[in-house]
Design an enzyme around this catalytic site. Structure first.
Site, mmCIF file in Angstrom:
data_model
loop_
_atom_site.group_PDB
_atom_site.id
_atom_site.type_symbol
_atom_site.label_atom_id
_atom_site.label_comp_id
_atom_site.label_asym_id
_atom_site.label_seq_id
_atom_site.Cartn_x
_atom_site.Cartn_y
_atom_site.Cartn_z
ATOM 1 N N ASP A 30 22.770 23.322 -1.545
ATOM 2 C CA ASP A 30 21.413 22.950 -1.304
ATOM 3 C C ASP A 30 20.722 22.720 -2.929
ATOM 4 O O ASP A 30 20.670 23.860 -3.618
ATOM 5 C CB ASP A 30 20.594 23.995 -0.501
ATOM 6 C CG ASP A 30 19.220 23.244 -0.026
ATOM 7 O OD1 ASP A 30 18.979 23.092 1.059
ATOM 8 O OD2 ASP A 30 18.198 23.016 -0.777
ATOM 9 N N ILE A 31 19.821 21.813 -3.089
ATOM 10 C CA ILE A 31 19.264 21.555 -4.312
ATOM 11 C C ILE A 31 18.205 22.696 -4.587
ATOM 12 O O ILE A 31 17.852 23.190 -5.639
ATOM 13 C CB ILE A 31 18.686 20.123 -4.842
ATOM 14 C CG1 ILE A 31 18.499 19.919 -6.001
ATOM 15 C CG2 ILE A 31 17.436 20.040 -3.744
ATOM 16 C CD1 ILE A 31 18.386 18.287 -6.231
ATOM 17 N N GLN A 93 12.712 19.623 10.231
ATOM 18 C CA GLN A 93 13.757 18.743 9.432
ATOM 19 C C GLN A 93 12.991 18.025 8.559
ATOM 20 O O GLN A 93 12.145 17.043 8.936
ATOM 21 C CB GLN A 93 14.218 18.222 10.559
ATOM 22 C CG GLN A 93 15.524 17.533 10.227
ATOM 23 C CD GLN A 93 16.360 16.421 11.125
ATOM 24 O OE1 GLN A 93 15.921 16.621 12.372
ATOM 25 N NE2 GLN A 93 17.477 16.096 11.023
ATOM 26 N N HIS A 99 22.243 18.430 9.703
ATOM 27 C CA HIS A 99 22.987 18.977 8.605
ATOM 28 C C HIS A 99 22.745 20.410 9.089
ATOM 29 O O HIS A 99 21.757 20.869 9.635
ATOM 30 C CB HIS A 99 22.427 18.610 7.093
ATOM 31 C CG HIS A 99 20.868 18.742 7.085
ATOM 32 N ND1 HIS A 99 20.157 18.149 7.426
ATOM 33 C CD2 HIS A 99 20.341 20.009 6.742
ATOM 34 C CE1 HIS A 99 18.911 18.486 7.243
ATOM 35 N NE2 HIS A 99 18.950 19.685 6.848
ATOM 36 N N HIS A 101 22.540 24.498 7.627
ATOM 37 C CA HIS A 101 22.248 25.268 6.433
ATOM 38 C C HIS A 101 23.261 26.633 6.340
ATOM 39 O O HIS A 101 23.034 27.158 7.345
ATOM 40 C CB HIS A 101 20.985 25.810 6.320
ATOM 41 C CG HIS A 101 20.029 24.638 6.020
ATOM 42 N ND1 HIS A 101 19.080 24.550 4.857
ATOM 43 C CD2 HIS A 101 19.373 23.745 7.022
ATOM 44 C CE1 HIS A 101 18.341 23.659 4.947
ATOM 45 N NE2 HIS A 101 18.403 22.975 6.202
HETATM 46 P P1 AMP Z 1 15.691 20.462 6.461
HETATM 47 O O1 AMP Z 1 14.595 20.851 6.294
HETATM 48 O O2 AMP Z 1 16.911 20.985 7.492
HETATM 49 O O3 AMP Z 1 15.728 18.903 6.673
HETATM 50 O O4 AMP Z 1 16.539 20.695 5.130
HETATM 51 C C1 AMP Z 1 16.810 19.696 3.968
HETATM 52 C C2 AMP Z 1 17.496 20.401 2.723
HETATM 53 O O5 AMP Z 1 17.902 19.303 2.071
HETATM 54 C C3 AMP Z 1 16.419 21.182 1.912
HETATM 55 O O6 AMP Z 1 16.786 22.633 1.831
HETATM 56 C C4 AMP Z 1 16.551 20.315 0.573
HETATM 57 O O7 AMP Z 1 16.414 21.472 -0.551
HETATM 58 C C5 AMP Z 1 17.773 19.862 0.496
HETATM 59 N N1 AMP Z 1 18.002 18.830 -0.192
HETATM 60 C C6 AMP Z 1 17.139 17.625 -0.307
HETATM 61 N N2 AMP Z 1 17.740 16.703 -1.199
HETATM 62 C C7 AMP Z 1 18.750 17.176 -1.725
HETATM 63 C C8 AMP Z 1 19.819 16.725 -2.811
HETATM 64 N N3 AMP Z 1 19.502 15.815 -3.220
HETATM 65 N N4 AMP Z 1 20.806 17.588 -2.928
HETATM 66 C C9 AMP Z 1 21.150 18.873 -2.239
HETATM 67 N N5 AMP Z 1 20.131 19.279 -1.407
HETATM 68 C C10 AMP Z 1 19.126 18.432 -1.036
#
Ligand code: AMP
Ligand code: ZN
Length: 135
Positions: A30-31, A93, A99, A101
């Site tokens: 995760d970024i 979300q 996805h 975590h």
């Molecule tokens: P959610 O709230 O479950 O939709 O979480 C989406 C997750 O995606 C967040 O924790 C972000 O930090 C992560 N995210 C968004 N863009 C990227 C990316 N380009 N690379 C890695 N993680 C990402």
């Protein structure tokens, strides 16, 4: 899905820090990690939520999640982890591509779980009825 950030990562159009890949699943860091080693497990096919996921693909993601969670625990030398998954905007979300975590946990990270309430008299039974009727 043209504008989906995770589909772009899967196609290699946006970089990621890859942890694991098989024919159906990609996992990457995760970024914005909650803790270092926070990993996302993503099906390569675009499906928005848990309710949209085909059962066999869901099983594939669950199997990969177990394998990666073990590696996160060992590799990051932590004593535990959370597996979290959000569905629809109201749940938090942000990325509408299913996805999971995997969040390594530290005794010192200070993270709190959500607060919990109570059922009033007879409320649990009525609540359960609503859910059971929809099964
Ligand atoms: P959610 O709230 O479950 O939709 O979480 C989406 C997750 O995606 C967040 O924790 C972000 O930090 C992560 N995210 C968004 N863009 C990227 C990316 N380009 N690379 C890695 N993680 C990402
Ligand atoms: Zn997508």
């Amino acid at each position: 899905m043209e504008n989906c950030i995770f589909c772009k990562i899967i196609k290699g159009e946006i970089p990621c820090t890859k942890i694991y890949e098989d024919s159906k699943v990609l996992a990457f860091l995760d970024i914005g990690p909650v803790n270092k080693g926070h990993t996302l497990v993503v099906p390569k096919e675009h499906h928005e939520t848990l309710l949209d996921m085909p059962d066999d693909l869901l099983a594939g993601v669950a199997k990969a999640t177990k394998k990666i969670a073990k590696a996160v625990k060992e590799g990051m030398k932590v004593n535990g982890f959370n597996v979290l998954q959000s569905n629809y905007r109201v749940s938090g979300q942000i990325v509408p591509h299913y996805h999971v975590h995997i969040i390594p946990r530290l005794e010192t990270d200070g993270l709190k779980h959500w607060s919990q309430g109570k059922y009033g008299d007879g409320e649990a039974e009525g609540t359960a009825e609503k859910i059971k009727k929809a099964l």
